[in-house]
Design an enzyme around this catalytic site. Structure first.
Site, PDB file in Angstrom:
ATOM      1  N   TYR A  53      46.646  53.474  24.010  1.00 17.95           N
ATOM      2  CA  TYR A  53      47.366  54.105  25.149  1.00 17.95           C
ATOM      3  C   TYR A  53      48.660  54.748  24.671  1.00 17.95           C
ATOM      4  CZ  TYR A  53      45.150  49.728  27.117  1.00 17.95           C
ATOM      5  OH  TYR A  53      44.273  48.592  27.424  1.00 17.95           O
ATOM      6  N   HIS A 111      38.975  47.269  20.234  1.00 20.51           N
ATOM      7  CA  HIS A 111      38.952  47.680  21.470  1.00 20.51           C
ATOM      8  C   HIS A 111      37.797  47.678  22.397  1.00 20.51           C
ATOM      9  CE1 HIS A 111      41.919  50.260  24.424  1.00 20.51           C
ATOM     10  NE2 HIS A 111      41.065  49.754  25.260  1.00 20.51           N
TER      11      HIS A 111
HETATM   12  N1  LIG Z   1      40.541  46.365  26.996  1.00 25.39           N
HETATM   13  C1  LIG Z   1      40.178  47.728  27.734  1.00 25.39           C
HETATM   14  O1  LIG Z   1      39.040  48.120  27.566  1.00 25.39           O
HETATM   15  C2  LIG Z   1      40.922  47.666  29.146  1.00 25.39           C
HETATM   16  C3  LIG Z   1      40.548  48.686  29.946  1.00 25.39           C
HETATM   17  C4  LIG Z   1      41.350  48.629  31.318  1.00 25.39           C
HETATM   18  C5  LIG Z   1      42.445  47.952  31.249  1.00 25.39           C
HETATM   19  N2  LIG Z   1      42.863  47.177  30.172  1.00 25.39           N
HETATM   20  C6  LIG Z   1      44.295  46.324  30.333  1.00 25.39           C
HETATM   21  O2  LIG Z   1      44.152  45.576  31.714  1.00 25.39           O
HETATM   22  C7  LIG Z   1      45.189  46.120  32.102  1.00 25.39           C
HETATM   23  C8  LIG Z   1      45.399  45.895  33.819  1.00 25.39           C
HETATM   24  O3  LIG Z   1      44.189  47.064  34.095  1.00 25.39           O
HETATM   25  P1  LIG Z   1      44.291  48.410  35.146  1.00 25.39           P
HETATM   26  O4  LIG Z   1      45.568  49.036  34.274  1.00 25.39           O
HETATM   27  O5  LIG Z   1      43.212  48.883  35.343  1.00 25.39           O
HETATM   28  O6  LIG Z   1      44.985  47.909  36.346  1.00 25.39           O
HETATM   29  P2  LIG Z   1      45.261  46.631  37.417  1.00 25.39           P
HETATM   30  O7  LIG Z   1      46.345  45.642  36.901  1.00 25.39           O
HETATM   31  O8  LIG Z   1      43.819  46.320  37.686  1.00 25.39           O
HETATM   32  O9  LIG Z   1      45.808  47.552  38.695  1.00 25.39           O
HETATM   33  C9  LIG Z   1      47.188  48.306  38.555  1.00 25.39           C
HETATM   34  C10 LIG Z   1      47.084  48.947  39.828  1.00 25.39           C
HETATM   35  O10 LIG Z   1      47.484  48.008  40.903  1.00 25.39           O
HETATM   36  C11 LIG Z   1      48.901  48.401  41.594  1.00 25.39           C
HETATM   37  N3  LIG Z   1      49.670  46.768  41.665  1.00 25.39           N
HETATM   38  C12 LIG Z   1      49.827  46.097  40.546  1.00 25.39           C
HETATM   39  N4  LIG Z   1      50.418  44.967  41.209  1.00 25.39           N
HETATM   40  C13 LIG Z   1      50.551  45.206  42.747  1.00 25.39           C
HETATM   41  C14 LIG Z   1      50.798  44.545  43.682  1.00 25.39           C
HETATM   42  N5  LIG Z   1      51.568  43.311  43.711  1.00 25.39           N
HETATM   43  N6  LIG Z   1      50.844  45.231  45.161  1.00 25.39           N
HETATM   44  C15 LIG Z   1      50.181  46.464  45.322  1.00 25.39           C
HETATM   45  N7  LIG Z   1      49.748  47.121  44.123  1.00 25.39           N
HETATM   46  C16 LIG Z   1      49.896  46.464  42.789  1.00 25.39           C
HETATM   47  C17 LIG Z   1      49.739  49.033  40.389  1.00 25.39           C
HETATM   48  O11 LIG Z   1      50.447  49.979  41.243  1.00 25.39           O
HETATM   49  P3  LIG Z   1      51.966  50.384  40.589  1.00 25.39           P
HETATM   50  O12 LIG Z   1      51.769  50.508  39.166  1.00 25.39           O
HETATM   51  O13 LIG Z   1      52.492  51.232  41.469  1.00 25.39           O
HETATM   52  O14 LIG Z   1      52.960  49.038  40.248  1.00 25.39           O
HETATM   53  C18 LIG Z   1      48.450  49.851  39.812  1.00 25.39           C
HETATM   54  O15 LIG Z   1      48.239  50.952  40.485  1.00 25.39           O
HETATM   55  C19 LIG Z   1      45.942  47.508  31.521  1.00 25.39           C
HETATM   56  O16 LIG Z   1      47.169  47.961  31.975  1.00 25.39           O
HETATM   57  C20 LIG Z   1      45.292  46.975  30.171  1.00 25.39           C
HETATM   58  O17 LIG Z   1      46.419  46.469  29.614  1.00 25.39           O
HETATM   59  C21 LIG Z   1      42.182  46.936  28.938  1.00 25.39           C
END
Ligand SMILES: NC(=O)c1ccc[n+]([C@@H]2O[C@H](COP(=O)([O-])OP(=O)(O)OC[C@H]3O[C@@H](n4cnc5c(N)ncnc54)[C@H](OP(=O)(O)O)[C@@H]3O)[C@@H](O)[C@H]2O)c1
Length: 283
Positions: A53, A111
């Site tokens: 990241y 990962h």
């Molecule tokens: N291991 C892997 O391969 C892998 C892959 C993907 C992700 N991950 C992990 O999982 C985490 C989460 O997944 P993700 O980053 O794909 O995203 P997510 O948590 O599914 O969604 C994030 C999005 O949702 C919005 N959001 C969050 N809370 C909200 C609310 N209460 N109301 C409206 N919108 C809201 C955020 O907006 P704002 O930013 O504007 O607040 C952002 O645009 C990652 O950050 C990472 O740590 C791991």
């Protein structure tokens, strides 16, 4: 009790806070620093990052500046999917520790089983993943990772590690949200006693347009993201929502309601409206 104070217990008896703060796509510098600092102020005590990241420095700095003791924050980082050999893993792990300004992480994950440039099920990196896992065990035995695990591993990948492991993975972090629930890997991980973590629990922002989930959210007088996170938790899975906006991070931790069994069944049958292309962990 707030969800921020609740924990799951991993298979090595380590306690892990039930709600994590995700940091993918948060840019190193002000964006990542401010988001993590604000999450810690709200009360999050579990932060999920990864070497790839490229924000470990800001994440580590925000934790350091928070005034919290190191052992009050559960910190996860991940070994890049492309690095599978012993010496390079040890080198990369040390780099992560240096970036994070710490001498241990609470959870260290592989990962992915495949390099991101070669995601397919035709060629498997079985030998490479076994070497990587043995090295993860070495790191675990050194005490510099309090728990070790995997991410994006499917049933085949877990069975491959089972042949050689002395330490069972504590966690499998997979893509999981209302509409994308990967039943095969979920039930196999549960069978082995491996805690599942849900990445992209808000479908990277893609759930808001779903009519059925909106109806259920209205019924409980909560938001769609709150419904989505509670759904994950009621499955016994640990969600890692990311939010740059503090009001989002705050409301995502306000989960003091219970979804009924009937409504959970409705949510179970909602079709996928998230991103069109998924990583392949559905085996
Ligand atoms: N291991 C892997 O391969 C892998 C892959 C993907 C992700 N991950 C992990 O999982 C985490 C989460 O997944 P993700 O980053 O794909 O995203 P997510 O948590 O599914 O969604 C994030 C999005 O949702 C919005 N959001 C969050 N809370 C909200 C609310 N209460 N109301 C409206 N919108 C809201 C955020 O907006 P704002 O930013 O504007 O607040 C952002 O645009 C990652 O950050 C990472 O740590 C791991």
């Amino acid at each position: 009790m707030s969800i921020l104070d609740e924990t799951f217990e991993l298979n090595n008896q380590t306690k892990i806070p039930k709600l994590a703060f995700g940091t993918w796509r948060l840019k190193d510098g002000d964006e990542a620093y401010n988001a993590v600092a604000s999450a810690l102020k709200i009360g999050y005590r579990h932060v999920d990052t990864a070497f790839h990241y490229f924000n470990e420095k800001s994440v580590g700095q925000a934790i350091k500046d928070s005034g919290l003791k190191r052992d009050q924050v559960f910190l996860t980082t991940k070994l890049p999917a492309e690095i599978k050999n012993h010496d390079d893993i040890l080198k990369n792990f040390q780099e992560s520790l240096d970036n994070l300004q710490t001498d241990y992480v609470d959870l260290y994950l592989i990962h992915a089983p495949w390099p991101w440039s070669d995601i397919n099920l035709d060629y498997r990196y079985d030998g490479a993943n076994q070497e990587a896992w043995r090295t993860m065990e070495e790191i675990y035995q050194s005490g510099r990772a309090k728990a070790i695990g995997v991410s994006n591993f499917d049933v085949h990948d877990l069975k491959n590690l089972e042949k050689i492991w002395s330490v069972k993975p504590a966690v499998n972090q997979i893509e999981f949200y209302v509409g994308w629930t990967q039943p095969k890997i979920v039930s196999y991980s549960k069978l082995l006693g491996i805690q599942l973590e849900a990445y992209s629990p808000l479908a990277t922002g893609g759930l808001a347009t779903q009519a059925e989930i909106q109806n259920i959210a209205e019924k409980y007088r909560v938001s769609v993201p709150q419904t989505a996170l509670k759904y994950v938790l009621q499955k016994g899975i640990l969600p890692l929502p990311r939010a740059t906006k503090a009001e989002h991070a705050k409301s995502n931790a306000d989960l003091n309601f219970e979804i009924s069994a009937d409504d959970m069944t409705i949510l179970d049958h909602i079709p996928d409206t998230g991103q069109a292309r998924h990583n392949v962990t559905m085996g």
